[in-house]
Design a protein around this motif. Structure first.
Motif, PDB file in Angstrom:
ATOM      1  N   THR A 120      -9.016  -0.450  -4.910  1.00 41.73           N
ATOM      2  CA  THR A 120     -10.265   0.279  -4.693  1.00 41.73           C
ATOM      3  C   THR A 120     -10.936   0.568  -5.762  1.00 41.73           C
ATOM      4  O   THR A 120     -10.444   1.212  -7.040  1.00 41.73           O
ATOM      5  N   LYS A 151      -7.173  -1.122   1.228  1.00 41.11           N
ATOM      6  CA  LYS A 151      -6.958  -2.360   0.323  1.00 41.11           C
ATOM      7  C   LYS A 151      -6.281  -2.176  -0.703  1.00 41.11           C
ATOM      8  O   LYS A 151      -6.178  -0.999  -1.140  1.00 41.11           O
ATOM      9  N   PRO A 152      -5.233  -3.031  -1.438  1.00 38.72           N
ATOM     10  CA  PRO A 152      -4.463  -3.024  -2.731  1.00 38.72           C
ATOM     11  C   PRO A 152      -5.361  -2.643  -3.893  1.00 38.72           C
ATOM     12  O   PRO A 152      -4.971  -2.108  -4.751  1.00 38.72           O
ATOM     13  N   ASP A 193       3.044  -6.688  -5.093  1.00 41.88           N
ATOM     14  CA  ASP A 193       3.086  -5.335  -4.037  1.00 41.88           C
ATOM     15  C   ASP A 193       2.754  -4.159  -4.774  1.00 41.88           C
ATOM     16  O   ASP A 193       3.256  -2.994  -4.580  1.00 41.88           O
ATOM     17  N   SER A 194       1.252  -4.087  -5.557  1.00 37.42           N
ATOM     18  CA  SER A 194       1.094  -2.965  -6.433  1.00 37.42           C
ATOM     19  C   SER A 194      -0.339  -2.407  -5.906  1.00 37.42           C
ATOM     20  O   SER A 194      -1.166  -3.367  -5.182  1.00 37.42           O
ATOM     21  N   GLN A 195      -0.577  -1.397  -5.830  1.00 32.70           N
ATOM     22  CA  GLN A 195      -2.015  -0.646  -5.319  1.00 32.70           C
ATOM     23  C   GLN A 195      -2.527  -0.001  -6.677  1.00 32.70           C
ATOM     24  O   GLN A 195      -2.209   0.709  -7.501  1.00 32.70           O
ATOM     25  N   VAL A 253      -1.037  -7.064  -7.829  1.00 35.74           N
ATOM     26  CA  VAL A 253      -1.427  -6.976  -6.303  1.00 35.74           C
ATOM     27  C   VAL A 253      -0.418  -7.845  -5.846  1.00 35.74           C
ATOM     28  O   VAL A 253      -0.045  -7.444  -4.501  1.00 35.74           O
ATOM     29  N   MET A 281       0.835  -1.227  -0.088  1.00 35.09           N
ATOM     30  CA  MET A 281      -0.225  -0.111  -0.054  1.00 35.09           C
ATOM     31  C   MET A 281       0.720   1.222  -0.038  1.00 35.09           C
ATOM     32  O   MET A 281       1.723   1.335   0.815  1.00 35.09           O
ATOM     33  N   TYR A 282       0.503   2.132  -0.808  1.00 35.75           N
ATOM     34  CA  TYR A 282       1.314   3.376  -1.085  1.00 35.75           C
ATOM     35  C   TYR A 282       0.545   4.690  -0.605  1.00 35.75           C
ATOM     36  O   TYR A 282       1.058   5.621  -0.038  1.00 35.75           O
ATOM     37  N   ILE A 338       1.895   2.019  -8.126  1.00 31.74           N
ATOM     38  CA  ILE A 338       0.382   2.574  -8.119  1.00 31.74           C
ATOM     39  C   ILE A 338      -0.043   2.877  -9.541  1.00 31.74           C
ATOM     40  O   ILE A 338       0.638   3.379 -10.356  1.00 31.74           O
TER      41      ILE A 338
END
Length: 234
Positions: free
Chosen positions: A36, A33-34, A175-177, A172, A1-2, A146
């Motif tokens: 939205t 959450k990763p 480690d992506s949002q 995701v 999460m960033y 992101i």
């Protein structure tokens, strides 16, 4: 999460975009959450909200990464003058903004820059619309990023939407949002995602079952004969 929040610090009232209904609720909207999803009718401010995040990240407002600098027309709002991003402790390594309405312009820019030849071995314009979107995500999105999507379902068949969801899921895991504006009921079914709904009354986080998109599509399919009879005979 960033990204945790688009925080509004302004006091402007009356003029666009400060008259959009979501403004009064904006500081209650958190990204927890990763993924939205942002839903709602046309004109309630979904794209304006997402565009502000893109601008604060330094992304090209017609789409692309920080390396894209083309502009065909200045149409974005000045919402960023009154906002700042509140971030989590981690920093992303990749950033990208996809918006359906200007994807043709982005495709042209990528072809002109030679990016298409490097990533896809051919011009993105040589793909169909749906193929080019999937190729872009598959070959250009590197993870730990992101990623902002404005109506990614545009031009995609149901099968292609499902394939896109699998790509998003893989990113995701890397480690992506994602923050995604959508009118697609299929996208909303994504597990472990936040749904933020914007209406004429404001904006709030909702469950899948509370979503107007889901309710409307259920009404059409479950009562299609009655629905269309009423529609055309009202």
């Amino acid at each position: 999460m960033y990204i945790k929040q688009l925080y509004y610090e302004g006091i402007e009232e009356g003029a666009f975009p400060y008259n959009l209904p979501f403004i009064k609720d904006i500081n209650n909207l958190l990204f927890t959450k990763p993924i939205t999803f942002i839903t709602g009718e046309n004109g309630v401010g979904k794209s304006t909200f997402l565009e502000a995040i893109a601008e604060l990240l330094g992304l090209n407002l017609e789409g692309g990464s920080k390396n894209n600098h083309f502009s065909t027309r200045e149409t974005h709002s000045d919402l960023t003058k009154s906002c700042r991003l509140i971030r989590y402790a981690y920093y992303a390594k990749d950033y990208y903004f996809y918006r359906a309405e200007s994807f043709y312009n982005l495709t042209t820019d990528l072809d002109d820059l030679g990016v298409s030849s490097d990533l896809f071995d051919r011009s993105l314009h040589s793909f169909s619309r749906g193929q080019s979107i999937k190729a872009l995500v598959q070959e250009r999105f590197f993870g730990q990023g992101i990623y902002l999507f404005d109506e990614p379902e545009t031009g995609l068949s149901l099968q292609s939407q499902l394939e896109l969801m699998l790509m998003i899921n893989d990113l995701v895991k890397a480690d992506s949002q994602f923050i995604i504006c959508t009118h697609s009921p299929i996208q909303l079914v994504f597990q472990e995602a936040n749904i933020l709904e914007m209406t004429d009354e404001g904006a709030k986080n909702i469950s899948l079952e509370e979503s107007q998109i889901i309710k409307q599509w259920e009404m059409v399919f479950n009562r299609k004969n009655h629905f269309f009879h009423q529609l055309f005979n009202s």
